[in-house]
Design a protein around this motif. Structure first.
Motif, PDB file in Angstrom:
ATOM      1  N   GLU A   1      49.821  38.131 -64.451  1.00 16.99           N
ATOM      2  CA  GLU A   1      50.939  37.392 -63.870  1.00 16.99           C
ATOM      3  C   GLU A   1      51.017  36.032 -64.540  1.00 16.99           C
ATOM      4  O   GLU A   1      50.008  35.344 -64.702  1.00 16.99           O
ATOM      5  CB  GLU A   1      50.771  37.239 -62.355  1.00 16.99           C
ATOM      6  CG  GLU A   1      51.025  38.518 -61.619  1.00 16.99           C
ATOM      7  CD  GLU A   1      51.240  38.310 -60.136  1.00 16.99           C
ATOM      8  OE1 GLU A   1      50.932  37.221 -59.612  1.00 16.99           O
ATOM      9  OE2 GLU A   1      51.712  39.252 -59.495  1.00 16.99           O
TER      10      GLU A   1
ATOM     11  N   GLU B   1      58.979  38.578 -60.610  1.00 16.45           N
ATOM     12  CA  GLU B   1      58.485  38.807 -59.256  1.00 16.45           C
ATOM     13  C   GLU B   1      59.037  37.792 -58.263  1.00 16.45           C
ATOM     14  O   GLU B   1      59.254  38.121 -57.099  1.00 16.45           O
ATOM     15  CB  GLU B   1      56.953  38.758 -59.232  1.00 16.45           C
ATOM     16  CG  GLU B   1      56.271  39.754 -60.145  1.00 16.45           C
ATOM     17  CD  GLU B   1      56.416  41.192 -59.695  1.00 16.45           C
ATOM     18  OE1 GLU B   1      56.840  41.438 -58.550  1.00 16.45           O
ATOM     19  OE2 GLU B   1      56.108  42.081 -60.500  1.00 16.45           O
TER      20      GLU B   1
ATOM     21  N   SER C   1      55.287  39.447 -63.918  1.00 16.42           N
ATOM     22  CA  SER C   1      54.147  40.303 -64.239  1.00 16.42           C
ATOM     23  C   SER C   1      54.488  41.039 -65.528  1.00 16.42           C
ATOM     24  O   SER C   1      55.645  41.402 -65.772  1.00 16.42           O
ATOM     25  CB  SER C   1      53.848  41.277 -63.099  1.00 16.42           C
ATOM     26  OG  SER C   1      54.960  42.097 -62.840  1.00 16.42           O
TER      27      SER C   1
END
Length: 93
Positions: free
Chosen positions: A21, A47, A58
């Motif tokens: 991430e 996200e 991500s």
């Protein structure tokens, strides 16, 4: 554009298919919607939209280079930049 040491390490020596991430901050004057589209084209999934014109995405580690190459980015850091892991160390250890 600033790329944190942790992201540079991932970009230069990725683990194929391993997810990561990232926090991607838009450059001044860059609209988040087109930036989000460019990031998704590069293989990332947006996200969350955060404060300060930042997107949490991500992406597979082997696609981090493509994310970093997107136009309109001011900085790229791992999403745990502000977090502390169980050893008390932050991102850039």
């Amino acid at each position: 554009m600033y790329v944190s040491p942790a992201v540079r390490t991932i970009r230069d020596d990725p683990i194929e298919g391993e997810p990561v991430e990232l926090l991607v901050e838009a450059a001044d004057g860059t609209d988040l919607d087109p930036l989000a589209e460019r990031l998704e084209t590069a293989g990332a999934t947006v996200e969350e939209r955060l404060e300060f014109e930042t997107l949490r995405v991500s992406v597979a580690q082997d696609e981090v280079g493509a994310v970093c190459d997107c136009e309109g980015i001011d900085s790229v850091e791992t999403a745990n930049t502000l977090g502390i892991d169980p050893t008390g160390a932050g991102e850039d250890v």
